[in-house]
Write a protein that holds these residues in place. Sequence first.
Motif, PDB file in Angstrom:
ATOM      1  N   ALA A 109       0.808  -1.225   0.000  1.00 45.47           N
ATOM      2  CA  ALA A 109       0.000   0.000   0.000  1.00 45.47           C
ATOM      3  C   ALA A 109       0.839   1.272   0.000  1.00 45.47           C
ATOM      4  O   ALA A 109       0.287   2.369  -0.044  1.00 45.47           O
ATOM      5  N   PHE A 110       2.157   1.146   0.031  1.00 40.52           N
ATOM      6  CA  PHE A 110       3.005   2.337   0.088  1.00 40.52           C
ATOM      7  C   PHE A 110       3.033   3.037  -1.267  1.00 40.52           C
ATOM      8  O   PHE A 110       3.553   2.517  -2.244  1.00 40.52           O
ATOM      9  N   ARG A 111       2.446   4.218  -1.299  1.00 37.23           N
ATOM     10  CA  ARG A 111       2.376   5.005  -2.527  1.00 37.23           C
ATOM     11  C   ARG A 111       2.919   6.397  -2.226  1.00 37.23           C
ATOM     12  O   ARG A 111       2.557   7.005  -1.236  1.00 37.23           O
ATOM     13  N   GLY A 112       3.798   6.870  -3.108  1.00 37.40           N
ATOM     14  CA  GLY A 112       4.368   8.199  -2.930  1.00 37.40           C
ATOM     15  C   GLY A 112       3.653   9.222  -3.783  1.00 37.40           C
ATOM     16  O   GLY A 112       2.639   8.939  -4.427  1.00 37.40           O
ATOM     17  N   SER A 113       4.227  10.412  -3.807  1.00 40.30           N
ATOM     18  CA  SER A 113       3.677  11.460  -4.663  1.00 40.30           C
ATOM     19  C   SER A 113       3.909  11.071  -6.122  1.00 40.30           C
ATOM     20  O   SER A 113       4.675  10.148  -6.422  1.00 40.30           O
ATOM     21  N   ALA A 114       3.270  11.806  -7.010  1.00 41.74           N
ATOM     22  CA  ALA A 114       3.427  11.520  -8.443  1.00 41.74           C
ATOM     23  C   ALA A 114       4.889  11.654  -8.849  1.00 41.74           C
ATOM     24  O   ALA A 114       5.406  10.849  -9.646  1.00 41.74           O
ATOM     25  N   PHE A 115       5.592  12.649  -8.310  1.00 39.40           N
ATOM     26  CA  PHE A 115       7.002  12.841  -8.636  1.00 39.40           C
ATOM     27  C   PHE A 115       7.844  11.674  -8.131  1.00 39.40           C
ATOM     28  O   PHE A 115       8.698  11.150  -8.846  1.00 39.40           O
ATOM     29  N   GLN A 116       7.607  11.255  -6.875  1.00 39.50           N
ATOM     30  CA  GLN A 116       8.362  10.136  -6.321  1.00 39.50           C
ATOM     31  C   GLN A 116       8.138   8.856  -7.124  1.00 39.50           C
ATOM     32  O   GLN A 116       9.090   8.134  -7.445  1.00 39.50           O
ATOM     33  N   GLU A 117       6.895   8.596  -7.452  1.00 39.33           N
ATOM     34  CA  GLU A 117       6.589   7.401  -8.240  1.00 39.33           C
ATOM     35  C   GLU A 117       7.222   7.469  -9.627  1.00 39.33           C
ATOM     36  O   GLU A 117       7.702   6.457 -10.137  1.00 39.33           O
ATOM     37  N   ALA A 118       7.255   8.658 -10.218  1.00 38.94           N
ATOM     38  CA  ALA A 118       7.871   8.814 -11.543  1.00 38.94           C
ATOM     39  C   ALA A 118       9.381   8.570 -11.482  1.00 38.94           C
ATOM     40  O   ALA A 118       9.944   7.903 -12.363  1.00 38.94           O
ATOM     41  N   VAL A 119      10.031   9.082 -10.452  1.00 39.70           N
ATOM     42  CA  VAL A 119      11.479   8.869 -10.301  1.00 39.70           C
ATOM     43  C   VAL A 119      11.775   7.384 -10.148  1.00 39.70           C
ATOM     44  O   VAL A 119      12.671   6.837 -10.810  1.00 39.70           O
ATOM     45  N   ILE A 120      11.027   6.717  -9.293  1.00 36.97           N
ATOM     46  CA  ILE A 120      11.234   5.285  -9.076  1.00 36.97           C
ATOM     47  C   ILE A 120      11.009   4.518 -10.374  1.00 36.97           C
ATOM     48  O   ILE A 120      11.785   3.616 -10.729  1.00 36.97           O
ATOM     49  N   LYS A 121       9.970   4.882 -11.099  1.00 34.88           N
ATOM     50  CA  LYS A 121       9.650   4.200 -12.359  1.00 34.88           C
ATOM     51  C   LYS A 121      10.754   4.415 -13.399  1.00 34.88           C
ATOM     52  O   LYS A 121      11.196   3.462 -14.056  1.00 34.88           O
ATOM     53  N   ILE A 122      11.227   5.633 -13.550  1.00 28.17           N
ATOM     54  CA  ILE A 122      12.271   5.929 -14.542  1.00 28.17           C
ATOM     55  C   ILE A 122      13.563   5.197 -14.198  1.00 28.17           C
ATOM     56  O   ILE A 122      14.175   4.561 -15.056  1.00 28.17           O
ATOM     57  N   VAL A 123      13.962   5.278 -12.947  1.00 32.04           N
ATOM     58  CA  VAL A 123      15.211   4.615 -12.525  1.00 32.04           C
ATOM     59  C   VAL A 123      15.072   3.097 -12.647  1.00 32.04           C
ATOM     60  O   VAL A 123      15.946   2.420 -13.185  1.00 32.04           O
ATOM     61  N   GLY A 124      13.977   2.561 -12.170  1.00 28.72           N
ATOM     62  CA  GLY A 124      13.776   1.113 -12.214  1.00 28.72           C
ATOM     63  C   GLY A 124      13.645   0.566 -13.617  1.00 28.72           C
ATOM     64  O   GLY A 124      14.291  -0.433 -13.972  1.00 28.72           O
ATOM     65  N   TYR A 125      12.824   1.213 -14.434  1.00 25.32           N
ATOM     66  CA  TYR A 125      12.614   0.720 -15.795  1.00 25.32           C
ATOM     67  C   TYR A 125      13.838   0.895 -16.681  1.00 25.32           C
ATOM     68  O   TYR A 125      14.000   0.180 -17.656  1.00 25.32           O
ATOM     69  N   SER A 126      14.702   1.842 -16.356  1.00 23.65           N
ATOM     70  CA  SER A 126      15.896   2.030 -17.184  1.00 23.65           C
ATOM     71  C   SER A 126      16.873   0.867 -17.036  1.00 23.65           C
ATOM     72  O   SER A 126      17.767   0.693 -17.875  1.00 23.65           O
ATOM     73  N   SER A 127      16.702   0.063 -15.998  1.00 24.87           N
ATOM     74  CA  SER A 127      17.620  -1.059 -15.803  1.00 24.87           C
ATOM     75  C   SER A 127      17.305  -2.232 -16.732  1.00 24.87           C
ATOM     76  O   SER A 127      18.189  -3.043 -17.002  1.00 24.87           O
ATOM     77  N   ALA A 128      16.085  -2.326 -17.221  1.00 24.49           N
ATOM     78  CA  ALA A 128      15.710  -3.483 -18.041  1.00 24.49           C
ATOM     79  C   ALA A 128      16.434  -3.534 -19.390  1.00 24.49           C
ATOM     80  O   ALA A 128      17.074  -4.537 -19.695  1.00 24.49           O
ATOM     81  N   PRO A 129      16.353  -2.492 -20.214  1.00 22.11           N
ATOM     82  CA  PRO A 129      17.038  -2.607 -21.512  1.00 22.11           C
ATOM     83  C   PRO A 129      18.552  -2.702 -21.385  1.00 22.11           C
ATOM     84  O   PRO A 129      19.205  -3.412 -22.154  1.00 22.11           O
ATOM     85  N   THR A 130      19.111  -2.025 -20.387  1.00 16.47           N
ATOM     86  CA  THR A 130      20.564  -2.087 -20.209  1.00 16.47           C
ATOM     87  C   THR A 130      20.986  -3.468 -19.734  1.00 16.47           C
ATOM     88  O   THR A 130      21.988  -4.019 -20.197  1.00 16.47           O
ATOM     89  N   GLY A 131      20.214  -4.052 -18.823  1.00 13.29           N
ATOM     90  CA  GLY A 131      20.527  -5.395 -18.338  1.00 13.29           C
ATOM     91  C   GLY A 131      20.368  -6.447 -19.410  1.00 13.29           C
ATOM     92  O   GLY A 131      21.209  -7.335 -19.560  1.00 13.29           O
ATOM     93  N   LEU A 132      19.290  -6.354 -20.176  1.00 17.90           N
ATOM     94  CA  LEU A 132      19.069  -7.322 -21.257  1.00 17.90           C
ATOM     95  C   LEU A 132      20.176  -7.245 -22.304  1.00 17.90           C
ATOM     96  O   LEU A 132      20.655  -8.269 -22.796  1.00 17.90           O
ATOM     97  N   THR A 133      20.589  -6.043 -22.634  1.00 17.08           N
ATOM     98  CA  THR A 133      21.679  -5.869 -23.607  1.00 17.08           C
ATOM     99  C   THR A 133      22.978  -6.440 -23.047  1.00 17.08           C
ATOM    100  O   THR A 133      23.704  -7.152 -23.748  1.00 17.08           O
ATOM    101  N   ALA A 134      23.269  -6.147 -21.786  1.00 18.55           N
ATOM    102  CA  ALA A 134      24.498  -6.666 -21.163  1.00 18.55           C
ATOM    103  C   ALA A 134      24.495  -8.191 -21.154  1.00 18.55           C
ATOM    104  O   ALA A 134      25.488  -8.826 -21.537  1.00 18.55           O
ATOM    105  N   PHE A 135      23.383  -8.791 -20.756  1.00 19.96           N
ATOM    106  CA  PHE A 135      23.331 -10.253 -20.712  1.00 19.96           C
ATOM    107  C   PHE A 135      23.379 -10.862 -22.111  1.00 19.96           C
ATOM    108  O   PHE A 135      23.943 -11.944 -22.293  1.00 19.96           O
ATOM    109  N   GLY A 136      22.809 -10.187 -23.087  1.00 18.35           N
ATOM    110  CA  GLY A 136      22.936 -10.656 -24.467  1.00 18.35           C
ATOM    111  C   GLY A 136      24.391 -10.651 -24.922  1.00 18.35           C
ATOM    112  O   GLY A 136      24.862 -11.611 -25.546  1.00 18.35           O
TER     113      GLY A 136
END
Length: 152
Positions: A109-136
């Motif tokens: 149930a922990f939800r932050g402000s729109a800005f906090q959620e956006a920062v977490i989303k940008i930082v977290g989601y940016s790890s997927a393409p970089t990680g997939l490319t590295a593992f490839g």
Amino acid sequence: MNASNTLSRQGHHLLQIGVALLLFSSFEGFTIPFLAAPRLGLSAHTLSGLQGVLMLALGLAWPRLNLGAAMSRVAFWLLIYSALAILAAYVIASALGAGNETMPLAAGAFRGSAFQEAVIKIVGYSSAPTGLTAFGLILWGLRLTDARRADS
């Protein structure tokens, strides 16, 4: 510097990062009860321990990669960024008591402000393409070449 020296040095750096992540995980475990979202803190603790072991394993395998200096540099830095970005997203979320939009199972149930959620989303989601490319690239680097097959 030739590719063999580059791979050896990068492998050593991955070993150092792995030990540092295990150390971080150890100390971060003490902070879990004091975080705004303790369940997310536990997730960050577990994630950093897993990443530490992964970096140690990859550090040992890294000198065996069949990659040139430029490709090994790309794989190395993408791997490091990916690991630290997703860990940062979890640490930020646990400290702020936010993250429900990006990691609802861990955040609950922990939800932050729109800005906090956006920062977490940008930082977290940016790890997927970089990680997939590295593992490839790592998978590609683990291929056997004709010279290595002849040695076996």
